[in-house]
Design a protein around this motif. Structure first.
Motif, PDB file in Angstrom:
ATOM      1  N   VAL A   1       0.877  -1.175   0.000  1.00  0.00           N
ATOM      2  CA  VAL A   1       0.000   0.000   0.000  1.00  0.00           C
ATOM      3  C   VAL A   1       0.914   1.224   0.000  1.00  0.00           C
ATOM      4  O   VAL A   1       1.795   1.347   0.841  1.00  0.00           O
ATOM      5  N   GLY A   2       0.719   2.124  -0.938  1.00  0.00           N
ATOM      6  CA  GLY A   2       1.646   3.234  -1.098  1.00  0.00           C
ATOM      7  C   GLY A   2       1.509   4.302  -0.031  1.00  0.00           C
ATOM      8  O   GLY A   2       0.435   4.890   0.130  1.00  0.00           O
ATOM      9  N   TRP A   3       2.595   4.532   0.706  1.00  0.00           N
ATOM     10  CA  TRP A   3       2.642   5.619   1.691  1.00  0.00           C
ATOM     11  C   TRP A   3       4.039   6.202   1.731  1.00  0.00           C
ATOM     12  O   TRP A   3       5.032   5.476   1.612  1.00  0.00           O
ATOM     13  N   PHE A   4       4.133   7.523   1.896  1.00  0.00           N
ATOM     14  CA  PHE A   4       5.409   8.108   2.275  1.00  0.00           C
ATOM     15  C   PHE A   4       5.753   7.581   3.665  1.00  0.00           C
ATOM     16  O   PHE A   4       4.856   7.390   4.511  1.00  0.00           O
ATOM     17  N   SER A   5       7.030   7.354   3.904  1.00  0.00           N
ATOM     18  CA  SER A   5       7.385   6.696   5.156  1.00  0.00           C
ATOM     19  C   SER A   5       8.693   7.243   5.731  1.00  0.00           C
ATOM     20  O   SER A   5       9.415   7.996   5.073  1.00  0.00           O
ATOM     21  N   VAL A   6       8.975   6.841   6.949  1.00  0.00           N
ATOM     22  CA  VAL A   6      10.204   7.211   7.655  1.00  0.00           C
ATOM     23  C   VAL A   6      10.907   5.919   8.053  1.00  0.00           C
ATOM     24  O   VAL A   6      10.296   5.031   8.651  1.00  0.00           O
ATOM     25  N   LYS A   7      12.194   5.816   7.730  1.00  0.00           N
ATOM     26  CA  LYS A   7      12.940   4.601   8.027  1.00  0.00           C
ATOM     27  C   LYS A   7      13.411   4.583   9.478  1.00  0.00           C
ATOM     28  O   LYS A   7      13.756   5.608  10.047  1.00  0.00           O
ATOM     29  N   LYS A   8      13.455   3.372  10.042  1.00  0.00           N
ATOM     30  CA  LYS A   8      13.919   3.162  11.409  1.00  0.00           C
ATOM     31  C   LYS A   8      14.828   1.931  11.463  1.00  0.00           C
ATOM     32  O   LYS A   8      14.694   1.009  10.654  1.00  0.00           O
ATOM     33  N   LEU A   9      15.719   1.913  12.454  1.00  0.00           N
ATOM     34  CA  LEU A   9      16.571   0.751  12.715  1.00  0.00           C
ATOM     35  C   LEU A   9      16.482   0.405  14.197  1.00  0.00           C
ATOM     36  O   LEU A   9      16.727   1.260  15.046  1.00  0.00           O
ATOM     37  N   ASP A  10      16.110  -0.831  14.499  1.00  0.00           N
ATOM     38  CA  ASP A  10      15.992  -1.290  15.884  1.00  0.00           C
ATOM     39  C   ASP A  10      17.142  -2.255  16.172  1.00  0.00           C
ATOM     40  O   ASP A  10      17.212  -3.350  15.617  1.00  0.00           O
ATOM     41  N   TYR A  11      18.061  -1.843  17.068  1.00  0.00           N
ATOM     42  CA  TYR A  11      19.234  -2.659  17.366  1.00  0.00           C
ATOM     43  C   TYR A  11      18.978  -3.688  18.470  1.00  0.00           C
ATOM     44  O   TYR A  11      19.818  -4.548  18.711  1.00  0.00           O
ATOM     45  N   SER A  12      17.845  -3.610  19.144  1.00  0.00           N
ATOM     46  CA  SER A  12      17.557  -4.591  20.190  1.00  0.00           C
ATOM     47  C   SER A  12      16.539  -5.623  19.717  1.00  0.00           C
ATOM     48  O   SER A  12      15.940  -6.333  20.512  1.00  0.00           O
ATOM     49  N   SER A  13      16.351  -5.719  18.401  1.00  0.00           N
ATOM     50  CA  SER A  13      15.438  -6.707  17.841  1.00  0.00           C
ATOM     51  C   SER A  13      15.964  -8.120  18.074  1.00  0.00           C
ATOM     52  O   SER A  13      17.184  -8.352  18.205  1.00  0.00           O
ATOM     53  N   ASP A  14      15.043  -9.094  18.097  1.00  0.00           N
ATOM     54  CA  ASP A  14      15.441 -10.493  18.212  1.00  0.00           C
ATOM     55  C   ASP A  14      16.045 -11.026  16.919  1.00  0.00           C
ATOM     56  O   ASP A  14      16.618 -12.111  16.890  1.00  0.00           O
ATOM     57  N   GLU A  15      15.877 -10.280  15.822  1.00  0.00           N
ATOM     58  CA  GLU A  15      16.483 -10.689  14.556  1.00  0.00           C
ATOM     59  C   GLU A  15      18.004 -10.696  14.695  1.00  0.00           C
ATOM     60  O   GLU A  15      18.572  -9.966  15.510  1.00  0.00           O
ATOM     61  N   LEU A  16      18.664 -11.511  13.896  1.00  0.00           N
ATOM     62  CA  LEU A  16      20.127 -11.587  13.958  1.00  0.00           C
ATOM     63  C   LEU A  16      20.749 -10.483  13.108  1.00  0.00           C
ATOM     64  O   LEU A  16      21.681 -10.704  12.318  1.00  0.00           O
ATOM     65  N   LYS A  17      20.210  -9.281  13.258  1.00  0.00           N
ATOM     66  CA  LYS A  17      20.677  -8.100  12.534  1.00  0.00           C
ATOM     67  C   LYS A  17      19.920  -6.916  13.103  1.00  0.00           C
ATOM     68  O   LYS A  17      18.997  -7.084  13.910  1.00  0.00           O
ATOM     69  N   SER A  18      20.337  -5.731  12.718  1.00  0.00           N
ATOM     70  CA  SER A  18      19.518  -4.575  13.078  1.00  0.00           C
ATOM     71  C   SER A  18      18.213  -4.670  12.285  1.00  0.00           C
ATOM     72  O   SER A  18      18.224  -4.942  11.090  1.00  0.00           O
ATOM     73  N   ASP A  19      17.094  -4.493  12.964  1.00  0.00           N
ATOM     74  CA  ASP A  19      15.777  -4.666  12.351  1.00  0.00           C
ATOM     75  C   ASP A  19      15.370  -3.368  11.665  1.00  0.00           C
ATOM     76  O   ASP A  19      15.100  -2.360  12.318  1.00  0.00           O
ATOM     77  N   GLU A  20      15.337  -3.385  10.336  1.00  0.00           N
ATOM     78  CA  GLU A  20      14.972  -2.197   9.574  1.00  0.00           C
ATOM     79  C   GLU A  20      13.483  -2.233   9.256  1.00  0.00           C
ATOM     80  O   GLU A  20      12.966  -3.235   8.779  1.00  0.00           O
ATOM     81  N   TYR A  21      12.810  -1.145   9.538  1.00  0.00           N
ATOM     82  CA  TYR A  21      11.389  -1.048   9.236  1.00  0.00           C
ATOM     83  C   TYR A  21      11.056   0.407   8.931  1.00  0.00           C
ATOM     84  O   TYR A  21      11.906   1.297   9.036  1.00  0.00           O
ATOM     85  N   GLU A  22       9.823   0.651   8.524  1.00  0.00           N
ATOM     86  CA  GLU A  22       9.393   2.009   8.186  1.00  0.00           C
ATOM     87  C   GLU A  22       8.039   2.284   8.824  1.00  0.00           C
ATOM     88  O   GLU A  22       7.234   1.377   9.015  1.00  0.00           O
ATOM     89  N   ILE A  23       7.813   3.560   9.136  1.00  0.00           N
ATOM     90  CA  ILE A  23       6.507   3.997   9.629  1.00  0.00           C
ATOM     91  C   ILE A  23       5.946   5.007   8.628  1.00  0.00           C
ATOM     92  O   ILE A  23       6.683   5.729   7.969  1.00  0.00           O
ATOM     93  N   ILE A  24       4.611   5.038   8.510  1.00  0.00           N
ATOM     94  CA  ILE A  24       3.996   5.904   7.513  1.00  0.00           C
ATOM     95  C   ILE A  24       3.853   7.333   8.036  1.00  0.00           C
ATOM     96  O   ILE A  24       3.844   7.580   9.242  1.00  0.00           O
ATOM     97  N   ARG A  25       3.732   8.248   7.089  1.00  0.00           N
ATOM     98  CA  ARG A  25       3.527   9.662   7.413  1.00  0.00           C
ATOM     99  C   ARG A  25       2.034   9.954   7.309  1.00  0.00           C
ATOM    100  O   ARG A  25       1.420   9.743   6.260  1.00  0.00           O
ATOM    101  N   ARG A  26       1.430  10.454   8.392  1.00  0.00           N
ATOM    102  CA  ARG A  26      -0.025  10.706   8.402  1.00  0.00           C
ATOM    103  C   ARG A  26      -0.372  11.729   9.476  1.00  0.00           C
ATOM    104  O   ARG A  26       0.396  11.941  10.430  1.00  0.00           O
ATOM    105  N   TRP A  27      -1.515  12.350   9.328  1.00  0.00           N
ATOM    106  CA  TRP A  27      -2.029  13.256  10.349  1.00  0.00           C
ATOM    107  C   TRP A  27      -2.563  12.429  11.525  1.00  0.00           C
ATOM    108  O   TRP A  27      -2.975  11.280  11.356  1.00  0.00           O
ATOM    109  N   LYS A  28      -2.580  13.038  12.675  1.00  0.00           N
ATOM    110  CA  LYS A  28      -3.123  12.370  13.866  1.00  0.00           C
ATOM    111  C   LYS A  28      -4.633  12.611  13.925  1.00  0.00           C
ATOM    112  O   LYS A  28      -5.092  13.718  14.198  1.00  0.00           O
ATOM    113  N   LEU A  29      -5.395  11.559  13.636  1.00  0.00           N
ATOM    114  CA  LEU A  29      -6.858  11.641  13.703  1.00  0.00           C
ATOM    115  C   LEU A  29      -7.358  10.680  14.774  1.00  0.00           C
ATOM    116  O   LEU A  29      -7.133   9.468  14.686  1.00  0.00           O
ATOM    117  N   VAL A  30      -8.032  11.230  15.764  1.00  0.00           N
ATOM    118  CA  VAL A  30      -8.599  10.438  16.857  1.00  0.00           C
ATOM    119  C   VAL A  30     -10.080  10.761  16.946  1.00  0.00           C
ATOM    120  O   VAL A  30     -10.466  11.943  16.955  1.00  0.00           O
TER     121      VAL A  30
END
Length: 817
Positions: free
Chosen positions: A261-290
């Protein structure tokens, strides 16, 4: 659960020479609670620094202009708070960046914090890309390897009488050349041979404070040996705008990105992940709607958000266009209703001074659709985000006035054959207004977080775009985020067809996926199962697929392409262009005026032809991409079927490589130029040949043959088909005209470049592949054919041409006669 906190990394490689102060490990930074210790002679009284002549503005900080000096009065309770520093170009010289960098272009974005260090205030750059759990042993390593760089430091010159704010001079931040916030990157410095910043012609123009942001405009003048325009007298001067924005204290819960699903995103690296590497993931850019009423929202009722997204129109917006702009903004409410929100996005006219005396487009509390009086033919939908969470804080849509010109011309070119309303330079308001509405909706889509979805248009059967019932209901593509501006597939007689794009089912789907509030989820990981289920429910339906259009290998994911069959769509589009050309003089002429408009529209029409050709070329050696995860059946990449590739080459031989007599209307050419038609067609055809024979395409075809064997359309077959088309005169003993001679030279030169790469020991990838052998064989075949057939035509210029090609082949391959 253990809370993950951000660890801060070098954002700009030590900030390009900014001085970094050594910080003692474990030392406590000074805060608002620590009363400053005044040493005799170190500090001045507040009134000695901020004199009665000061021009002051209260807000996040209080800014003071005292003469040419800028002072920041920084509340101590704002120290160590996250702020976003956004650098934009506010005024740009003509031709800067090749015309692709305009006023409003964002040059950098970084999080900063202000720290007190003794009698200094430091501004440090913070990165939220690298993360670790605070109680994890690796936390210490992440901290040590992601040290805060100091972007700016200034000595405290005074305190306010209540000792709650420190005063520093901030002039050097904006008057020195600090690479992290200026508008000239290293590439442009090299291109324009910039020597240095001239401080005598660089200064702060204005400083304004608002409740949540500071805005500083400053002029930067560089000495340059080769500025973009000759009349710039050896200098480049630009106006920069620096925004410092306080980020929210209460952080929004991030949502994990998914490339299906197409979204602009922000990259992250988690060094305490259980993966045998730094866990790379992305979060989407969006307005806060509650939702205001979460229980009602859970029951499936439409609920208003606590804080809706509000866009104000620029006071400079012409009144006749305002209804279309407001419609384009609020069209997105239909999509937000799919996500459970009503009145989620609101468009408002600019308030009067009486209604809101503090209103300013520079105030981060206001998102504005800016109307810019500029010759730039574009529109943009940038936004400012909190990189910690992906929350969009503010957005300014930019509409450049001359974008009207782009749509006026395109409408005439692509719809003039079918639609009488398009046959004038004064496009009727109902049509141009609808185009503006959809451009604004497209740019708002970007500002909501959605990137281009160039794959969307391939979901619809090509001939469905000739149906009034279909196009009025579904539009031209399933997504307004596609580049599909005008229906060039429709033909004369297709009454009632929609010509202008509109929002589609993919847009509703994407907004629901990104914005639906999930009250039971306590973390981004908790949301993933639900989000995945929504994607899987639509799997296999092309309407809900996403493709960025990058890469150039997927014919179903291309800019400006319409319909599932690109060859058929280009045939339709070309048929319309052939009907438009004979009418251009009549449609573009005004008594008493010259032929500038005719020349402009005719030139852009040739670009349309080039675009249709490129859409077809991508099918040759093309690969379809369908984004999937490991739990889904089927493959991601599939080669374009053999028959479709052959059909594409047939189109190229008939429509791209033949002499375009339909385009070479002498009545037009005699009004716009004394010469140039041959060269213009040569460039277009040369580009088509070069693209068709590019290295990546041929290598994909070789690989496809290796994998699929007889089912593949091979490089040898393609070269044979193209050669027989481009050299049709040779094989049919005909005279060759000037346009075809140029095309045939382009083909020989393109093939010879591969062999020459071996001779010149350039491009190791080519020399180690089959491409040199293929092209050498192709040139040998062509040489034999020319040698046998060259004397079958008596035309002397054609004879010279064949001999010239033989000489070129021999020079390229060292073959003996």
């Amino acid at each position: 659960m253990i809370k993950k906190i951000p660890i801060y990394g070098m954002l700009l490689a030590a900030c390009f020479g900014c001085q970094t102060q050594k910080q003692v490990s474990g030392s406590k930074s000074e805060t608002a609670q620590e009363a400053p210790q005044k040493k005799k002679g170190d500090l001045k009284s507040y009134t000695e620094v901020i004199t009665p002549e000061a021009k002051s503005d209260e807000g996040l900080f209080t800014t003071h202009m005292v003469g040419e000096k800028l002072y920041f009065e920084i509340p101590l309770d704002l120290l160590e708070k996250d702020m976003l520093l956004v650098s934009r170009i506010a005024g740009v010289p003509a031709g800067f960046g090749g015309g692709y960098i305009n006023a409003g272009s964002k040059m950098n974005e970084q999080v900063v914090r202000w720290y007190k260090r003794g009698d200094h205030i430091d501004m440090k750059v913070i990165s939220f890309e690298n993360q670790s759990e605070e109680d994890s042993p690796i936390y210490q390593s992440v901290v040590a390897n992601n040290f805060f760089p100091i972007l700016f430091s200034s000595k405290v010159v005074a305190y306010t009488d209540d000792k709650k704010a420190a005063v520093i001079e901030a002039s050097d931040l904006f008057e020195e050349e600090i690479a992290a916030i200026n508008g000239v990157n290293p590439r442009l410095k090299k291109e324009y041979k910039i020597k240095k910043l001239d401080k005598s012609r660089s200064y702060i123009e204005s400083a304004h404070a608002y409740p949540k942001n500071i805005e500083v405009k400053h002029v930067m003048t560089y000495e340059a040996e080769e500025p973009p325009e000759r009349d710039q007298a050896g200098t480049i001067t630009m106006l920069m705008n620096q925004s410092m924005i306080l980020l929210p204290e209460e952080k929004m819960q991030p949502r994990l990105a998914d490339d299906r699903v197409g979204w602009f995103s922000v990259k992250k690296l988690d060094y305490s992940s259980d993966e045998l590497k730094s866990d790379e993931y992305e979060i989407i850019r969006r307005w806060k709607l509650v939702p205001k009423d979460i229980e009602a929202y859970k029951r499936g009722e439409l609920v208003e958000p606590v804080k809706p997204i509000v866009y104000y129109l620029d006071p400079a917006t012409p009144k006749k266009w305002r209804p279309y702009f407001k419609q384009g903004i609020e069209d997105w409410n239909k999509a937000f209703e799919k996500a459970g929100f009503k009145n989620a996005i609101v468009a408002k006219d600019p308030p009067t001074k009486e209604e809101d005396p503090e209103f300013s487009p520079e105030d981060v509390r206001y998102s504005v659709v800016r109307y810019v009086a500029s010759t730039t033919r574009n529109a943009m939908g940038p936004s400012v985000i909190d990189p910690r969470t992906g929350e969009i804080i503010e957005s300014d849509i930019i509409w450049y006035h001359n974008h009207l010109r782009s749509y006026r011309n395109r409408f005439m070119i692509e719809a003039g054959a079918q639609n009488p309303a398009a046959r004038t330079l004064m496009t009727p308001e109902s049509e141009i207004g609808e185009m503006m509405r959809m451009v604004i909706a497209h740019e708002v889509g970007h500002a909501l977080g959605l990137p281009h979805n160039m794959k969307a248009s391939s979901a619809y059967p090509t001939d469905s775009l000739r149906s009034p019932e279909f196009t009025q209901k579904y539009g031209l593509t399933p997504s307004i985020m596609d580049y599909a501006r005008v229906n060039y597939v429709a033909q004369p007689g297709d009454e009632g067809v929609r010509y202008i794009r509109m929002m589609g089912p993919y847009d509703l789907y994407a907004i629901n996926w990104g914005y639906r509030y999930l009250p039971e989820a306590e973390s981004p990981r908790d949301e993933k199962k639900t989000l995945d289920s929504w994607i899987l429910a639509k799997a296999g339906d092309p309407i809900y697929e996403f493709g960025s259009g990058y890469g150039g290998y997927d014919p179903q994911s291309q800019r400006e392409s319409l319909g599932r069959d690109q060859v058929k769509a280009s045939e339709y589009g070309l048929a319309n262009l052939k009907k438009v050309v004979p009418n251009l003089i009549e449609w573009t002429s005004t008594d008493g005026d010259g032929y500038d408009d005719l020349e402009e529209v005719y030139r852009e029409l040739t670009y349309m032809w080039r675009g249709y050709v490129n859409h077809v070329i991508t099918n040759v050696g093309g690969v379809y991409e369908t984004r999937k995860t490991a739990d889904q059946d089927g493959v991601v990449y599939t080669a374009v079927p053999e028959e479709k590739q052959k059909k594409a080459v047939k189109f190229l031989n008939e429509h791209a490589f033949s002499t375009p007599d339909w385009l070479l209307d002498q009545e037009i050419l005699d009004r716009i130029e004394f010469a140039g038609a041959i060269e213009r067609v040569q460039k277009l055809q040369d580009q088509a040949v070069t693209r068709l024979l590019e290295e990546d395409r041929l290598n994909r075809m070789i690989e496809n043959q290796q994998v699929n064997g007889e089912k593949a359309y091979t490089v040898l077959e393609m070269l044979d088909d193209v050669r027989k088309g481009i050299f049709e005169e040779l094989y049919q003993s005909k005279k060759v005209d000037a346009y075809r001679r140029n095309l045939q030279r382009s083909y020989v030169d393109a093939a010879a470049s591969y062999v020459q790469a071996l001779e010149e020991k350039k491009n190791g990838n080519i020399t180690k592949s089959d491409l040199v052998a293929l092209m050498r064989g192709e040139l040998e075949q062509l040489k034999r054919d020319i040698s046998r057939r060259k004397n079958r035509v008596s035309d002397q210029l054609t004879q010279y041409h064949w001999n010239d090609l033989l000489a070129r082949i021999e020079a390229a391959t060292d073959l003996e006669s």
